[in-house]
Design a protein around this motif. Structure first.
Motif, PDB file in Angstrom:
ATOM      1  N   TYR A  77       6.003   4.426  12.663  1.00 46.62           N
ATOM      2  CA  TYR A  77       6.096   5.139  11.385  1.00 46.62           C
ATOM      3  C   TYR A  77       4.753   5.119  10.666  1.00 46.62           C
ATOM      4  O   TYR A  77       3.888   4.275  10.912  1.00 46.62           O
ATOM      5  N   PHE A  78       4.615   6.086   9.778  1.00 46.44           N
ATOM      6  CA  PHE A  78       3.328   6.345   9.119  1.00 46.44           C
ATOM      7  C   PHE A  78       3.614   6.692   7.660  1.00 46.44           C
ATOM      8  O   PHE A  78       4.575   7.401   7.351  1.00 46.44           O
ATOM      9  N   SER A  79       2.789   6.167   6.735  1.00 42.35           N
ATOM     10  CA  SER A  79       2.959   6.478   5.322  1.00 42.35           C
ATOM     11  C   SER A  79       1.603   6.466   4.628  1.00 42.35           C
ATOM     12  O   SER A  79       0.577   6.104   5.230  1.00 42.35           O
ATOM     13  N   ALA A  80       1.605   6.854   3.380  1.00 41.41           N
ATOM     14  CA  ALA A  80       0.381   6.878   2.573  1.00 41.41           C
ATOM     15  C   ALA A  80       0.715   6.346   1.190  1.00 41.41           C
ATOM     16  O   ALA A  80       1.850   6.473   0.712  1.00 41.41           O
ATOM     17  N   ALA A  81      -0.266   5.745   0.545  1.00 38.51           N
ATOM     18  CA  ALA A  81      -0.041   5.147  -0.780  1.00 38.51           C
ATOM     19  C   ALA A  81      -1.288   5.323  -1.635  1.00 38.51           C
ATOM     20  O   ALA A  81      -2.392   5.570  -1.127  1.00 38.51           O
ATOM     21  N   GLN A  82      -1.074   5.179  -2.939  1.00 40.52           N
ATOM     22  CA  GLN A  82      -2.191   5.228  -3.881  1.00 40.52           C
ATOM     23  C   GLN A  82      -2.414   3.820  -4.421  1.00 40.52           C
ATOM     24  O   GLN A  82      -1.609   3.290  -5.180  1.00 40.52           O
ATOM     25  N   LEU A  83      -3.529   3.228  -4.025  1.00 40.83           N
ATOM     26  CA  LEU A  83      -3.823   1.841  -4.384  1.00 40.83           C
ATOM     27  C   LEU A  83      -4.799   1.774  -5.550  1.00 40.83           C
ATOM     28  O   LEU A  83      -5.674   2.626  -5.702  1.00 40.83           O
ATOM     29  N   GLN A  84      -4.646   0.739  -6.366  1.00 39.94           N
ATOM     30  CA  GLN A  84      -5.609   0.387  -7.398  1.00 39.94           C
ATOM     31  C   GLN A  84      -6.392  -0.831  -6.921  1.00 39.94           C
ATOM     32  O   GLN A  84      -6.011  -1.510  -5.961  1.00 39.94           O
ATOM     33  N   ASP A  85      -7.495  -1.123  -7.611  1.00 42.75           N
ATOM     34  CA  ASP A  85      -8.297  -2.285  -7.220  1.00 42.75           C
ATOM     35  C   ASP A  85      -7.490  -3.575  -7.275  1.00 42.75           C
ATOM     36  O   ASP A  85      -7.695  -4.484  -6.478  1.00 42.75           O
ATOM     37  N   LYS A  86      -6.545  -3.640  -8.217  1.00 40.79           N
ATOM     38  CA  LYS A  86      -5.751  -4.861  -8.375  1.00 40.79           C
ATOM     39  C   LYS A  86      -4.806  -5.105  -7.207  1.00 40.79           C
ATOM     40  O   LYS A  86      -4.276  -6.220  -7.042  1.00 40.79           O
ATOM     41  N   ASP A  87      -4.585  -4.066  -6.369  1.00 40.31           N
ATOM     42  CA  ASP A  87      -3.646  -4.195  -5.256  1.00 40.31           C
ATOM     43  C   ASP A  87      -4.292  -4.739  -3.985  1.00 40.31           C
ATOM     44  O   ASP A  87      -3.603  -4.954  -2.991  1.00 40.31           O
ATOM     45  N   THR A  88      -5.613  -4.961  -3.996  1.00 42.89           N
ATOM     46  CA  THR A  88      -6.330  -5.341  -2.775  1.00 42.89           C
ATOM     47  C   THR A  88      -5.785  -6.640  -2.185  1.00 42.89           C
ATOM     48  O   THR A  88      -5.543  -6.746  -0.974  1.00 42.89           O
ATOM     49  N   LYS A  89      -5.587  -7.644  -3.030  1.00 45.51           N
ATOM     50  CA  LYS A  89      -5.114  -8.944  -2.535  1.00 45.51           C
ATOM     51  C   LYS A  89      -3.715  -8.822  -1.951  1.00 45.51           C
ATOM     52  O   LYS A  89      -3.419  -9.370  -0.878  1.00 45.51           O
ATOM     53  N   ASP A  90      -2.838  -8.080  -2.626  1.00 48.91           N
ATOM     54  CA  ASP A  90      -1.464  -7.935  -2.146  1.00 48.91           C
ATOM     55  C   ASP A  90      -1.424  -7.197  -0.808  1.00 48.91           C
ATOM     56  O   ASP A  90      -0.663  -7.572   0.099  1.00 48.91           O
ATOM     57  N   ILE A  91      -2.256  -6.153  -0.671  1.00 44.11           N
ATOM     58  CA  ILE A  91      -2.287  -5.398   0.580  1.00 44.11           C
ATOM     59  C   ILE A  91      -2.805  -6.278   1.717  1.00 44.11           C
ATOM     60  O   ILE A  91      -2.310  -6.221   2.855  1.00 44.11           O
ATOM     61  N   SER A  92      -3.804  -7.121   1.427  1.00 41.61           N
ATOM     62  CA  SER A  92      -4.331  -8.021   2.458  1.00 41.61           C
ATOM     63  C   SER A  92      -3.248  -8.976   2.940  1.00 41.61           C
ATOM     64  O   SER A  92      -3.130  -9.272   4.135  1.00 41.61           O
ATOM     65  N   GLN A  93      -2.444  -9.469   2.015  1.00 36.05           N
ATOM     66  CA  GLN A  93      -1.344 -10.367   2.398  1.00 36.05           C
ATOM     67  C   GLN A  93      -0.294  -9.612   3.206  1.00 36.05           C
ATOM     68  O   GLN A  93       0.295 -10.166   4.150  1.00 36.05           O
TER      69      GLN A  93
END
Length: 837
Positions: free
Chosen positions: A666-682
């Motif tokens: 599956y494939f998706s797309a999202a709109q990230l903010q700078d504050k989301d970097t740590k959460d995405i890494s986890q």
């Protein structure tokens, strides 16, 4: 003898204002072309420089194998600045954590264009530097800090080497637009490649050379390089189609080019009208000079000298005013862009001077010849010479001059032809319309003595002059409407490409069982995201049972079967969906039927760009080869796809009864903010099989470039609007003497001041409305061609300008015209008679 007389007459006429019109017209031509060409050149240079940041250079040479040292040596011999880069993947190890990172090793001159954004710690503000890390240091992207649990000053193992983590890598000017390791980037010194021992014989690496210099140096070097380029080496610039900004930059340059062409057309119209009117005002003096014994040769020498003097003075004045205007405009733009605009070269000076000289010669030639033919009897019979025939040869030469000047300025035949032909259409239509309307004025049944009847009578009286005025007004309105609408369409199209809320990150390789928890993660962290699409790869193997030519091995000396049908040699991402995705539009056929789920026939909707490539038509059966499994699908529709919207899109979408027939991720797309970097890494640590494509920084760069281009386009448009207003002013100015006579006659006959003022206002309203209507219709039709042929955007009719054209034309012409003649109408009759004498 005649020279002294010529200078005396020149001084007298210049003080009286007799040469004002032609002087202003030539100066207008020069300052318009100079200011437009200077501003557009400076903006173009700035856009090119800013856009070069996307590749960190003016040009780059890419290869998957090492370059010969002679390439750099020769480049430096041509005066080019150079830098070398190497891309490779390698494992990073720290704090018992192991991760695969995308490594870029650069020489100390990198980047040649643009800056690298870094931070001293995860919590500090970013700033820009113009060189990379020193030997022994590594700059890591923010995601790696969380994945490896390291801080600034810690050591990290990269391959066989140990490096000190010295900076947080925020942004590189040439970061790839799509990067599977967008949050796992490493920047090291080129001198440390051997230290890592990650690059061995046969390693999968990617080499790149960067070059910076002026266009002549780059072109000379490429001329030397081209014969030596290997088939797997690529020479690129920002305007290449491989660049994501290439199309938008091309559109911006074309718009600025159109603005310059319109400036030339406006200047030519002003010059032609002014030259004719000036010569008409000299009929009586010439007749008097002939009566007093002046020979044709002396009269010719006097007025040719006048023309030479006024041309020289006006060109100098136009260059001076144009230079001041472009300096003020450039400083204004530089302030809002937050950058310094490069200085323009010698071309604007030469081009504007040449155009001013050519306009003065070509558009004054026939009026001057008419002036020399004025009979001496005009002293007694004042109307002799007023009906001198218009030379068809002169008209042809005038139109040809405008065409050649436009072509010289643009260098593009198609652009020049579209604008020139549309202008001729406006002229023909308006001439016919003016004749019909003015001839039919008496049948309108207006009450004698009203302002409207007086306005209609005035239009009839000056039918020929009003036809010329209509054409001048319409051309100015047409060009202004043209640029306003085109500017709005281009900018709105750009904004549609990167709309607010567009995704800036893609997540791929999601297992079906991981879709629900990942979607829940997005919802819990308030991260806007797109739907999750099932994806698989498939190759179009045949159409209607006719197999495509298979790939052949050049190594084995195989040759392609020339009789076999040509296909597309790649395996795109495919999906199945129930509803048509946002941003897709059916161009042929119909979307999947409601009963498709119960049918054994799989349907497919195909991107219309592949319709021609695969020679498809509705009802064809496509055979897809997925892994080793052939799947047949019936073509039921073709779609137009907006690939620039950054939304998930597919070249082929299959019907939902495809589900379960092939394995998918599956494939998706999202709109990230700078504050989301740590959460995405986890999140990536929790699901190590998924990959992230980060395009956030590239979108920000693209939006910054588009904002600057939009501002520049708006400023150039304002210059054209001012030029259009000056054309209208020069046209009204040319008729002031005749209007003075009318005011005197009407007052003598007892007409009240209010009647005369309203009649004059209504006259300009009618002229402006008629000119605006024709200009709007012709502009809209020409825009259809321009948008499709030159800008590659959807051409459409803009019916609102059919109303805006006559309204804006009436207001614009009436405001300028009434303002110009208001002073004349406020003067008393005795003063007007004295001026006319």
């Amino acid at each position: 003898m005649w020279v002294k007389l010529a200078f005396k007459l020149f001084s007298r006429e210049f003080r009286r204002g007799e040469l004002t019109i032609i002087f202003a017209a030539i100066a207008l031509a020069v300052l318009t072309v100079f200011s437009l060409s200077s501003i557009t050149e400076r903006i173009g240079l700035n856009i090119a420089q800013k856009s070069s940041d996307f590749i960190a250079a003016d040009r780059r040479l890419s290869s998957n194998h090492a370059f010969e040292p002679s390439l750099l040596t020769q480049a430096q011999g041509f005066g080019l600045k150079t830098a070398t880069m190497l891309y490779f993947d390698s494992m990073l190890f720290a704090n018992d954590e192991l991760v695969l990172g995308a490594v870029k090793a650069t020489t100390e001159d990198y980047p040649l264009r643009g800056k690298i954004a870094i931070k001293d710690s995860l919590s500090s503000q970013s700033y820009e530097v113009d060189s990379g890390p020193k030997a022994g240091e590594a700059w890591l992207s923010e995601g790696l800090f969380y994945t490896l649990n390291v801080n600034i000053g810690d050591n990290v193992e990269l391959g066989a080497g140990v490096f000190k983590v010295s900076k947080v890598l925020v942004k590189e000017p040439d970061a790839p637009f799509f990067s599977l390791s967008g949050n796992k980037r490493v920047l090291i010194s080129y001198a440390d490649i051997a230290k890592t021992q990650a690059v061995q014989q046969g390693s999968r690496v990617f080499h790149r050379l960067l070059f910076a210099g002026n266009e002549q140096q780059l072109n000379d070097y490429y001329t030397w390089l081209k014969p030596q380029l290997k088939s797997n080496q690529t020479w690129q610039g920002i305007k290449d189609k491989q660049s994501p900004l290439g199309n938008n930059l091309d559109r911006a340059e074309r718009f600025l080019l159109l603005a310059g062409l319109f400036g030339i057309m406006l200047a030519a119209v002003a010059m032609a009208v002014s030259a004719k009117r000036y010569c008409e005002r000299q009929y009586d003096p010439v007749a008097m000079m002939k009566t007093l014994g002046g020979s044709r040769q002396i009269i010719r020498n006097i007025f040719l000298l006048h023309l030479t003097l006024v041309t020289v003075f006006s060109i100098v004045a136009g260059l001076l005013i144009g230079f001041i205007l472009q300096t003020i405009g450039a400083d204004y733009l530089a302030t809002f862009m937050g950058t310094d605009l490069p200085q323009a070269g010698i071309r604007p000076w030469l081009l504007s001077s040449f155009i001013g000289l050519i306009c003065a010669m070509m558009f004054s030639l026939k009026p001057l010849l008419d002036l020399f033919d004025i009979p001496p009897l005009r002293v007694l019979r004042r109307h002799l010479g007023d009906t001198l025939a218009i030379s068809r040869l002169h008209l042809a030469l005038s139109f040809m001059t405008i065409f050649v000047l436009m072509w010289l300025f643009s260098g593009e035949l198609m652009t020049t032809l579209i604008l020139f032909v549309s202008t001729l259409v406006v002229i023909v239509i308006l001439f016919v319309v003016s004749r019909l309307l003015f001839a039919a004025g008496r049948r309108l049944g207006l009450r004698p003595g009203t302002s409207w009847s007086l306005a209609i009578a005035t239009l009839q009286k000056r039918a020929n002059a009003n036809a010329i005025q209509l054409i001048s007004f319409a051309l100015a309105i047409k060009l202004m409407l043209f640029l306003v609408v085109l500017k709005n369409d281009i900018i709105s199209d750009w904004q549609m490409q990167v709309p607010p809320g567009a995704p800036n990150m893609f997540i791929i390789n999601i297992a079906e069982q991981d879709v629900a928890p990942i979607e829940q993660f997005f919802n819990d962290n308030n991260i806007p995201h797109e739907a999750f699409y099932p994806v698989f790869n498939g190759r179009v193997d045949a159409v209607n049972g006719e197999a495509f030519a298979r790939r052949v091995s050049k190594q084995e000396g195989e040759k392609r079967d020339e009789n076999a049908r040509a296909g597309v040699n790649r395996e795109p991402n495919l999906t199945w969906l129930t509803t048509l995705p946002e941003g897709n539009k059916i161009t042929q056929g119909q979307w999947f039927s409601d009963g498709v789920m119960t049918s054994d026939i799989i349907e497919v909707s195909v991107f219309d760009g592949w319709q021609k490539a695969l020679d498809l038509k509705l009802g064809d059966t496509i055979t897809l080869l997925v892994n080793e499994q052939p799947i047949n699908a019936k073509v039921t529709s073709f779609r137009k796809v907006d690939w620039g919207s950054l939304k998930p899109n597919f070249v082929m979408i299959l019907s939902p009864n495809m589900a379960g027939k092939v394995p998918v991720t599956y494939f998706s797309a999202a709109q990230l903010q700078d504050k989301d970097t740590k959460d995405i890494s986890q999140l990536l640590q929790r699901y190590p099989t998924i990959s992230m494509i980060d395009i956030k920084s590239r979108i920000e760069q693209a939006q910054a470039i588009i904002a600057q281009v939009s501002l520049a386009i708006g400023f150039v448009l304002s210059i054209v609007l001012v030029s259009g207003a000056l054309v209208l002013i020069s046209q009204v100015q040319a008729s002031l003497a005749e209007r003075m006579q009318e005011v005197v006659i009407l007052r003598t006959l007892g007409a009240k001041g209010r009647l005369i003022k309203l009649a004059t206002l209504y006259e300009f309203i009618l002229l402006g409305a008629i000119a605006g209507l024709v200009a709007a219709i012709v502009s809209d039709v020409a825009l259809l061609v321009i948008q499709q042929q030159l800008f590659n955007i959807d051409g459409r009719l803009h019916f609102y300008i059919w109303l805006l054209g006559p309204l804006s034309g009436a207001v614009f012409v009436a405001s300028i015209g009434y303002f110009m003649v208001a002073r004349t109408m406020r003067q008393n009759t005795q003063h007007l008679l004295r001026k006319l004498a």
